[in-house]
Design a protein around this motif. Structure first.
Motif, PDB file in Angstrom:
ATOM      1  N   ASP A  30       0.871  -1.173   0.000  1.00  0.00           N
ATOM      2  CA  ASP A  30       0.000   0.000   0.000  1.00  0.00           C
ATOM      3  C   ASP A  30       0.917   1.235   0.000  1.00  0.00           C
ATOM      4  O   ASP A  30       1.460   1.617   1.028  1.00  0.00           O
ATOM      5  CB  ASP A  30      -0.903  -0.007   1.232  1.00  0.00           C
ATOM      6  N   ALA A  90      -0.102   4.238  -1.056  1.00  0.00           N
ATOM      7  CA  ALA A  90      -1.066   5.305  -1.368  1.00  0.00           C
ATOM      8  C   ALA A  90      -0.538   6.699  -1.058  1.00  0.00           C
ATOM      9  O   ALA A  90      -0.881   7.652  -1.750  1.00  0.00           O
ATOM     10  CB  ALA A  90      -2.369   5.066  -0.614  1.00  0.00           C
ATOM     11  N   GLN A  91       0.277   6.824  -0.006  1.00  0.00           N
ATOM     12  CA  GLN A  91       0.734   8.170   0.358  1.00  0.00           C
ATOM     13  C   GLN A  91       2.256   8.246   0.379  1.00  0.00           C
ATOM     14  O   GLN A  91       2.835   9.031   1.111  1.00  0.00           O
ATOM     15  CB  GLN A  91       0.140   8.614   1.706  1.00  0.00           C
ATOM     16  N   SER A 145      -2.192   5.987  -4.606  1.00  0.00           N
ATOM     17  CA  SER A 145      -3.396   6.809  -4.707  1.00  0.00           C
ATOM     18  C   SER A 145      -3.051   8.155  -5.330  1.00  0.00           C
ATOM     19  O   SER A 145      -2.029   8.756  -4.978  1.00  0.00           O
ATOM     20  CB  SER A 145      -3.991   7.031  -3.319  1.00  0.00           C
ATOM     21  N   TYR A 153      -5.561  10.426  -5.169  1.00  0.00           N
ATOM     22  CA  TYR A 153      -6.594  11.242  -4.519  1.00  0.00           C
ATOM     23  C   TYR A 153      -6.035  12.671  -4.411  1.00  0.00           C
ATOM     24  O   TYR A 153      -4.830  12.841  -4.177  1.00  0.00           O
ATOM     25  CB  TYR A 153      -6.865  10.632  -3.133  1.00  0.00           C
ATOM     26  N   LYS A 170      -3.191  13.666  -1.917  1.00  0.00           N
ATOM     27  CA  LYS A 170      -1.945  12.894  -1.777  1.00  0.00           C
ATOM     28  C   LYS A 170      -0.750  13.673  -2.348  1.00  0.00           C
ATOM     29  O   LYS A 170      -0.929  14.671  -3.034  1.00  0.00           O
ATOM     30  CB  LYS A 170      -2.082  11.541  -2.486  1.00  0.00           C
ATOM     31  N   ALA A 176      -8.223   9.062  -8.628  1.00  0.00           N
ATOM     32  CA  ALA A 176      -7.430   8.303  -9.583  1.00  0.00           C
ATOM     33  C   ALA A 176      -6.450   7.455  -8.788  1.00  0.00           C
ATOM     34  O   ALA A 176      -6.267   7.671  -7.590  1.00  0.00           O
ATOM     35  CB  ALA A 176      -6.672   9.244 -10.525  1.00  0.00           C
ATOM     36  N   TYR A 223      -4.794   8.754  12.564  1.00  0.00           N
ATOM     37  CA  TYR A 223      -6.222   8.800  12.301  1.00  0.00           C
ATOM     38  C   TYR A 223      -6.928   8.599  13.628  1.00  0.00           C
ATOM     39  O   TYR A 223      -6.392   7.862  14.464  1.00  0.00           O
ATOM     40  CB  TYR A 223      -6.598   7.725  11.288  1.00  0.00           C
TER      41      TYR A 223
HETATM   42  C1  LIG Z   1      -5.315   7.468   0.859  1.00  0.00           C
HETATM   43  C2  LIG Z   1      -4.955   6.103   1.281  1.00  0.00           C
HETATM   44  C3  LIG Z   1      -5.664   5.001   0.819  1.00  0.00           C
HETATM   45  C4  LIG Z   1      -6.882   5.130  -0.062  1.00  0.00           C
HETATM   46  O1  LIG Z   1      -6.572   5.621  -1.341  1.00  0.00           O
HETATM   47  P1  LIG Z   1      -7.786   5.940  -2.356  1.00  0.00           P
HETATM   48  O2  LIG Z   1      -7.158   6.514  -3.583  1.00  0.00           O
HETATM   49  O3  LIG Z   1      -8.695   6.913  -1.658  1.00  0.00           O
HETATM   50  O4  LIG Z   1      -8.466   4.645  -2.593  1.00  0.00           O
HETATM   51  C5  LIG Z   1      -5.236   3.740   1.205  1.00  0.00           C
HETATM   52  N1  LIG Z   1      -4.154   3.580   2.009  1.00  0.00           N
HETATM   53  C6  LIG Z   1      -3.451   4.621   2.483  1.00  0.00           C
HETATM   54  C7  LIG Z   1      -2.259   4.383   3.350  1.00  0.00           C
HETATM   55  C8  LIG Z   1      -3.827   5.923   2.139  1.00  0.00           C
HETATM   56  O5  LIG Z   1      -3.110   6.959   2.596  1.00  0.00           O
END
Ligand SMILES: *Cc1c(COP(=O)(O)O)cnc(C)c1O
Length: 228
Positions: A18, A20-21, A42, A44, A47, A55, A171
Motif C-alpha cells: 500500500d 497510497a501516500q 493513490s 486522490y 496525496k 485516480a 487517524y
Molecule cells: C489514501 C490512502 C488510501 C486510499 O486511497 P484511495 O485513492 O482513496 O483509494 C489507502 N491507504 C493509504 C495508506 C492511504 O493513505
C-alpha cells in the motif's frame, strides 16, 4: 519491508504494497512499490501526487498480475464484449492523466520541500521536548503527513484551528474500533499501542507550497498550544 518479505516467503504469501501516500519514498535506496508482487498508489487530490478527482495506479513486475489488474479495472474484460472475470469500473479518466502528467514534472521539487519542512519540524520540536517520528533505518520518507504525539491533543488541535492552522488527526479511530469491524468483537483496551497513537496523534501542515514563514508560524503556535 525486509521482515514483510521474509515472512511472506516463509509462508508462501504474496506481498502487496500500500503505497497510497508514499510516492517516490525509498527503502535502502530502492523505490517503494517495487518490492512486492503488486503495489497500489493513490492519486486522490490530497496525496503527494494528486489528480483533480479520484485516480490511482497499480505497479507490478509480473505479466500475470499486469493482465489481471487490467481486466479488473475494466469490468473483467479481456477484449471488447468478452468478460473473463467479474471486474469493476475503475478506469482512470484521461482528464486525470493529463493533470497528473503535468504535476509529475514537479513532484521531485515538492518532495524535496516536504523533506526540508520535516527537518525543520524535527529539529525545533525535538528541541522543545516533543517526540517526533524517526524514519526506520534505511528509509527515505516523503512526508505525506507530519505526525507528532502530544498529551493534550484535542485542546492543542482546537487552539491551532483557532489560529487558522490546518492541523489534523491521522487517524482518530483505529481499525479494530471501526464500526465496520464490530463483528470481530474487539473493544477499547484490546490494542493499547494503536489506541494511544489514535488519542495522542496530531499532524502539522506539510506540503510543497509552505514558505519558511508559514513553517515558523506553525512551530510557534504548536509549541505554545501543545504539551509533550
Ligand atoms: C489514501 C490512502 C488510501 C486510499 O486511497 P484511495 O485513492 O482513496 O483509494 C489507502 N491507504 C493509504 C495508506 C492511504 O493513505
Amino acid at each position: 519491508m525486509d521482515r514483510c518479505l521474509a515472512f511472506a516467503k516463509a509462508h508462501g504469501l504474496k506481498v502487496i504494497e500500500d503505497c497510497a501516500q508514499a510516492h517516490f519514498a525509498r527503502y535502502k535506496g530502492r523505490y517503494i512499490g517495487t518490492f512486492g508482487e503488486a503495489s497500489s498508489f493513490s492519486f486522490y487530490p490530497g496525496k503527494n501526487l494528486g489528480a483533480y478527482g479520484d485516480a490511482g495506479f497499480v505497479a507490478t513486475s509480473t505479466p500475470a498480475m499486469d493482465v489481471h489488474v487490467r481486466r479488473l479495472i475494466d469490468h473483467g474484460r479481456s477484449e471488447k464484449y468478452l468478460h473473463d472475470i467479474i471486474g469493476y469500473n475503475h478506469r482512470m479518466d484521461a482528464m486525470q492523466a493529463v493533470v497528473l502528467s503535468v504535476k509529475l514534472r514537479h513532484i521531485d521539487a515538492w518532495t524535496a520541500r516536504r523533506k526540508e519542512i520535516a527537518r525543520t519540524y524535527d529539529e525545533r520540536l525535538k528541541r522543545a521536548g516533543f517526540q517526533v517520528l524517526e524514519p526506520t533505518a534505511g528509509a527515505e520518507a516523503v512526508y505525506h503527513l507530519y505526525p507528532v504525539q502530544v498529551s493534550n491533543r484535542d485542546a492543542a488541535l482546537g487552539e491551532l484551528k483557532k489560529r487558522g492552522i490546518g492541523a489534523a488527526i491521522h487517524y482518530p479511530v483505529p481499525l479494530h474500533l471501526q464500526p465496520a469491524f464490530a463483528y470481530l468483537g474487539y473493544k477499547r483496551g484490546d490494542m493499547p499501542v494503536a489506541e494511544s497513537f489514535a488519542d495522542r496523534e496530531l499532524s502539522l501542515p506539510i506540503c510543497g507550497e509552505l514558505s519558511d514563514e508559514d513553517v515558523n508560524t506553525v512551530v510557534e503556535a504548536f509549541v505554545e498550544a501543545a504539551h509533550a
